[in-house]
Design a protein around this motif. Structure first.
Motif, PDB file in Angstrom:
ATOM      1  N   ARG A   1      -0.008  -5.279  -7.160  1.00 17.63           N
ATOM      2  CA  ARG A   1       0.483  -3.923  -6.887  1.00 17.63           C
ATOM      3  C   ARG A   1       0.368  -3.670  -5.387  1.00 17.63           C
ATOM      4  NH1 ARG A   1      -3.407  -2.111 -11.626  1.00 17.63           N
ATOM      5  NH2 ARG A   1      -4.544  -3.701 -10.473  1.00 17.63           N
ATOM      6  N   VAL A   2       1.421  -4.064  -4.692  1.00 20.12           N
ATOM      7  CA  VAL A   2       1.462  -3.938  -3.235  1.00 20.12           C
ATOM      8  C   VAL A   2       2.627  -3.033  -2.879  1.00 20.12           C
ATOM      9  CG1 VAL A   2       1.719  -5.186  -1.040  1.00 20.12           C
ATOM     10  CG2 VAL A   2       0.651  -6.333  -2.997  1.00 20.12           C
ATOM     11  N   ARG A   3       2.386  -2.005  -2.061  1.00 23.31           N
ATOM     12  CA  ARG A   3       3.522  -1.215  -1.575  1.00 23.31           C
ATOM     13  C   ARG A   3       3.359  -0.947  -0.080  1.00 23.31           C
ATOM     14  NH1 ARG A   3       2.076   4.103  -1.391  1.00 23.31           N
ATOM     15  NH2 ARG A   3       0.017   4.430  -2.299  1.00 23.31           N
ATOM     16  N   GLY A   4       4.476  -0.617   0.530  1.00 24.43           N
ATOM     17  CA  GLY A   4       4.434  -0.308   1.959  1.00 24.43           C
ATOM     18  C   GLY A   4       4.665  -1.523   2.856  1.00 24.43           C
ATOM     19  N   ALA A   5       4.845  -2.710   2.268  1.00 23.94           N
ATOM     20  CA  ALA A   5       5.075  -3.894   3.106  1.00 23.94           C
ATOM     21  C   ALA A   5       6.378  -3.687   3.890  1.00 23.94           C
ATOM     22  CB  ALA A   5       5.163  -5.148   2.256  1.00 23.94           C
ATOM     23  N   GLY A   6       6.345  -4.010   5.175  1.00 27.14           N
ATOM     24  CA  GLY A   6       7.509  -3.751   6.023  1.00 27.14           C
ATOM     25  C   GLY A   6       7.290  -2.491   6.850  1.00 27.14           C
ATOM     26  N   SER A   7       6.246  -1.723   6.499  1.00 27.09           N
ATOM     27  CA  SER A   7       5.870  -0.568   7.322  1.00 27.09           C
ATOM     28  C   SER A   7       4.533  -0.909   7.985  1.00 27.09           C
ATOM     29  CB  SER A   7       5.714   0.690   6.455  1.00 27.09           C
ATOM     30  OG  SER A   7       4.478   0.657   5.765  1.00 27.09           O
ATOM     31  N   GLY A   8       4.021   0.014   8.786  1.00 23.44           N
ATOM     32  CA  GLY A   8       2.770  -0.251   9.489  1.00 23.44           C
ATOM     33  C   GLY A   8       1.532  -0.104   8.612  1.00 23.44           C
ATOM     34  N   ALA A   9       1.706   0.367   7.370  1.00 23.65           N
ATOM     35  CA  ALA A   9       0.537   0.522   6.472  1.00 23.65           C
ATOM     36  C   ALA A   9       0.862  -0.083   5.113  1.00 23.65           C
ATOM     37  CB  ALA A   9       0.189   2.002   6.325  1.00 23.65           C
ATOM     38  N   VAL A  10       0.160  -1.134   4.774  1.00 29.19           N
ATOM     39  CA  VAL A  10       0.377  -1.799   3.481  1.00 29.19           C
ATOM     40  C   VAL A  10      -0.734  -1.355   2.530  1.00 29.19           C
ATOM     41  CG1 VAL A  10       0.582  -4.024   2.307  1.00 29.19           C
ATOM     42  CG2 VAL A  10       1.424  -3.782   4.647  1.00 29.19           C
ATOM     43  N   HIS A  11      -0.343  -0.831   1.372  1.00 28.44           N
ATOM     44  CA  HIS A  11      -1.317  -0.353   0.377  1.00 28.44           C
ATOM     45  C   HIS A  11      -1.380  -1.343  -0.776  1.00 28.44           C
ATOM     46  CE1 HIS A  11      -1.594   3.879   1.887  1.00 28.44           C
ATOM     47  NE2 HIS A  11      -0.531   3.434   2.534  1.00 28.44           N
ATOM     48  N   ILE A  12      -2.591  -1.675  -1.170  1.00 25.70           N
ATOM     49  CA  ILE A  12      -2.764  -2.645  -2.251  1.00 25.70           C
ATOM     50  C   ILE A  12      -3.723  -2.066  -3.289  1.00 25.70           C
ATOM     51  CG2 ILE A  12      -3.656  -4.951  -2.828  1.00 25.70           C
ATOM     52  CD1 ILE A  12      -2.934  -5.359   0.386  1.00 25.70           C
ATOM     53  N   ARG A  13      -3.261  -1.966  -4.530  1.00 29.22           N
ATOM     54  CA  ARG A  13      -4.181  -1.603  -5.611  1.00 29.22           C
ATOM     55  C   ARG A  13      -4.680  -2.925  -6.181  1.00 29.22           C
ATOM     56  NH1 ARG A  13      -2.817   1.295 -10.410  1.00 29.22           N
ATOM     57  NH2 ARG A  13      -0.762   1.756  -9.566  1.00 29.22           N
ATOM     58  N   GLY A  14      -5.921  -3.221  -5.935  1.00 28.15           N
ATOM     59  CA  GLY A  14      -6.461  -4.550  -6.230  1.00 28.15           C
ATOM     60  C   GLY A  14      -6.824  -4.748  -7.687  1.00 28.15           C
ATOM     61  N   GLY A  15      -7.489  -5.864  -7.933  1.00 26.57           N
ATOM     62  CA  GLY A  15      -8.003  -6.153  -9.273  1.00 26.57           C
ATOM     63  C   GLY A  15      -6.972  -6.731 -10.224  1.00 26.57           C
ATOM     64  N   ALA A  16      -5.819  -7.114  -9.708  1.00 27.52           N
ATOM     65  CA  ALA A  16      -4.770  -7.635 -10.599  1.00 27.52           C
ATOM     66  C   ALA A  16      -5.084  -9.077 -11.006  1.00 27.52           C
ATOM     67  CB  ALA A  16      -3.427  -7.583  -9.881  1.00 27.52           C
ATOM     68  N   HIS A  17      -4.621  -9.461 -12.206  1.00 25.40           N
ATOM     69  CA  HIS A  17      -4.679 -10.861 -12.628  1.00 25.40           C
ATOM     70  C   HIS A  17      -3.272 -11.403 -12.498  1.00 25.40           C
ATOM     71  CE1 HIS A  17      -8.778 -10.540 -13.992  1.00 25.40           C
ATOM     72  NE2 HIS A  17      -8.445  -9.339 -14.476  1.00 25.40           N
ATOM     73  N   LEU A  18      -3.084 -12.315 -11.574  1.00 24.22           N
ATOM     74  CA  LEU A  18      -1.720 -12.751 -11.269  1.00 24.22           C
ATOM     75  C   LEU A  18      -1.289 -13.896 -12.176  1.00 24.22           C
ATOM     76  CD1 LEU A  18      -1.605 -12.620  -7.356  1.00 24.22           C
ATOM     77  CD2 LEU A  18      -1.429 -10.783  -9.020  1.00 24.22           C
ATOM     78  N   HIS A  19      -0.010 -13.862 -12.535  1.00 18.69           N
ATOM     79  CA  HIS A  19       0.568 -14.915 -13.377  1.00 18.69           C
ATOM     80  C   HIS A  19       1.703 -15.600 -12.625  1.00 18.69           C
ATOM     81  CE1 HIS A  19       3.843 -12.052 -13.798  1.00 18.69           C
ATOM     82  NE2 HIS A  19       2.943 -11.131 -14.114  1.00 18.69           N
ATOM     83  N   GLY A  20       2.047 -16.794 -13.041  1.00 16.51           N
ATOM     84  CA  GLY A  20       3.093 -17.563 -12.372  1.00 16.51           C
ATOM     85  C   GLY A  20       4.458 -16.896 -12.488  1.00 16.51           C
ATOM     86  N   CYS A  21       5.386 -17.300 -11.642  1.00 13.41           N
ATOM     87  CA  CYS A  21       6.746 -16.745 -11.711  1.00 13.41           C
ATOM     88  C   CYS A  21       7.710 -17.726 -11.044  1.00 13.41           C
ATOM     89  CB  CYS A  21       6.816 -15.383 -11.031  1.00 13.41           C
ATOM     90  SG  CYS A  21       6.741 -15.489  -9.236  1.00 13.41           S
TER      91      CYS A  21
END
Ligand code: UD1
Length: 422
Positions: A203-223
């Motif tokens: 859960r990452v938002r704001g990438a491409g701007s000067g402030a990137v917000h990340i809601r952590g704790g995710a369990h990532l799966h392949g894609c």
């Protein structure tokens, strides 16, 4: 040592396709360390830096495979947190592994990275980001020992470093809590990494701007994911077309990623056409000088295009000024271009480029990946034959550049040289 032999004087023309960007693929490969299950990345070029990154993943116990232009990475078997010294030293991008390996194992051991000779390239900002997420870092005998279980935090980068932003993003996605990266880099590759991580469940938002917000704790799966096309390779081919007064169309190049370059190409007298599926640049005459180009973080003029742009400006009808603000030692191409008849005076980070009517072929040597590309552009525009030495550096970031140039009508071929007389 391998070299390119290039006979200049032929206008480059035709269509060529852009493939996945080295600077996008490398952090994505590191990010695979955070993912459970296989990842398939499509459209990945054959580059020495990518091959080294795959070797690094394998040395940590991951499985990797290449199927044509696709890379498949499965990190489920990874068991090792010590990065081999030899591989780290070969490649600056090995630093990307620090955040993901630390996030996965709670510890990581690393050697100071290598890369092109373009400046000091410290890693303090990478470490600053990881410390803000709770990492303990010790530096001993040239090794960096990181440990700690990461949690969300506020990261204030002193400079919008591309790699430090990416490392912090990767370290933060699985760490519990919220992370904000302030003064983040805004390069398109940052947005691409965020898109990839989100496709894996982050859960990452704001990438491409000067402030990137990340809601952590995710369990990532392949894609399955297609990295963004390489704006630097695309730009290099367009500049090769412009310098030879040709007409090159790079399909799949994204104009929104190269606005600063395209603006300068227009200023230099090129006809720039941005189409839905790519970018076309035509040049009829000698270039006009460009009053001043200053490299800067995105959306400024990319430092990775500085050398190639300078190659074009050597042929301008007047004087241009090029200022390198990102790296302190990235003008090595100027002396080599002068061997080909250019008139460039460098003082520190500033180059004054007085345009000449023609360049002449010469034997030149590169010490930096993009400088090598610039020498190829100059050689294509020059009268007679040039030999560009040390193409192993060019292979780090261009997939058989000589074949691409030849496909556009340039007389370029690879050869082995034993005589290193200069
Ligand atoms: C990335 C690109 C590289 C490009 C550069 C700038 C990849 C794999 N490479 O490199 O092609 O030239 O962005 O667009 O994506 N710095 C510090 N401390 C740090 C990190 C960086 O002082 O910890 C300085 C560097 O020395 C340099 C400036 O910050 O002067 C920019 O570097 P950075 O944005 O980090 O470049 P890279 O991520 O290494």
């Amino acid at each position: 040592m391998e070299a390119f032999s290039i006979c200049g004087g032929r206008p480059l023309s035709g269509e060529i396709r852009a493939y996945g960007a080295k600077n996008a693929v490398l952090p994505l490969l590191a990010a695979c360390m955070l993912v459970k299950g296989p990842v398939r990345l499509s459209g990945c070029p054959h580059l020495a830096d990518i091959a080294n990154m795959l070797r690094l993943l394998e040395s940590l116990g991951c499985r990797t495979a290449r199927e044509g232009m696709d890379l498949i990475v499965d990190t489920d078997g990874a068991s090792e947190h010590v990065m081999p010294e030899a591989l780290s030293k070969q490649m600056r991008s090995s630093i990307f592994m620090l955040g993901p390996v630390l996030a996965r194992f709670g510890r990581a051991v690393f050697t100071y990275p290598g890369g092109c000779e373009i400046g000091l390239r410290p890693i303090d900002l990478h470490l600053q980001g990881l410390r803000a997420l709770g990492a303990q870092i010790e530096e001993r005998h040239g090794h960096i020992l990181c440990s700690g279980s990461l949690r969300g935090g506020q990261i204030h980068l002193d400079y919008p470093s591309v790699g430090a932003t990416e490392n912090a993003m990767m370290a933060a996605v699985c760490a519990p809590g919220e992370t904000v990266i302030h003064n983040a880099a805004r390069e398109p590759e940052i947005q691409d990494l965020a898109r990839f991580l989100n496709a894996c469940g982050a859960r990452v938002r704001g990438a491409g701007s000067g402030a990137v917000h990340i809601r952590g704790g995710a369990h990532l799966h392949g894609c399955e994911y297609e990295p963004l096309p390489d704006r630097i390779c695309a730009g290099t081919l367009l500049l090769a077309g412009a310098a030879t007064r040709g007409d090159v169309y790079v399909r799949d190049a994204r104009p929104q990623d190269m606005q600063a370059l395209l603006a300068k190409l227009k200023e230099a007298g090129c006809t720039v056409q941005t189409l839905r599926e790519g970018v076309r640049v035509r040049m009829r005459d000698r270039p006009r000088p460009v009053r001043r180009i200053e490299t800067a973080p995105f959306p400024g003029f990319a430092t990775d295009m500085q050398a190639q742009m300078m190659a074009l400006l050597t042929l301008a009808r007047g004087t241009s000024v090029v200022v390198e603000n990102v790296f302190e030692n990235r003008m090595s191409h100027a002396a080599e271009l002068n061997r080909m008849g250019a008139d460039i005076q460098v003082s520190g980070r500033v180059a004054v480029v007085r345009g000449v009517e023609a360049l002449t072929g010469a034997r030149v040597h590169t010490r930096d990946l993009r400088a090598g590309a610039a020498l190829c552009i100059a050689a294509l525009a020059a009268e007679g034959e040039s030999v560009v030495e040390n193409v192993a550096l060019i292979d780090r970031g261009y997939d058989r550049l000589e074949e691409k140039l030849a496909a556009l009508g340039g007389a370029a071929k690879r050869m082995e040289i034993t005589d290193e007389r200069r």
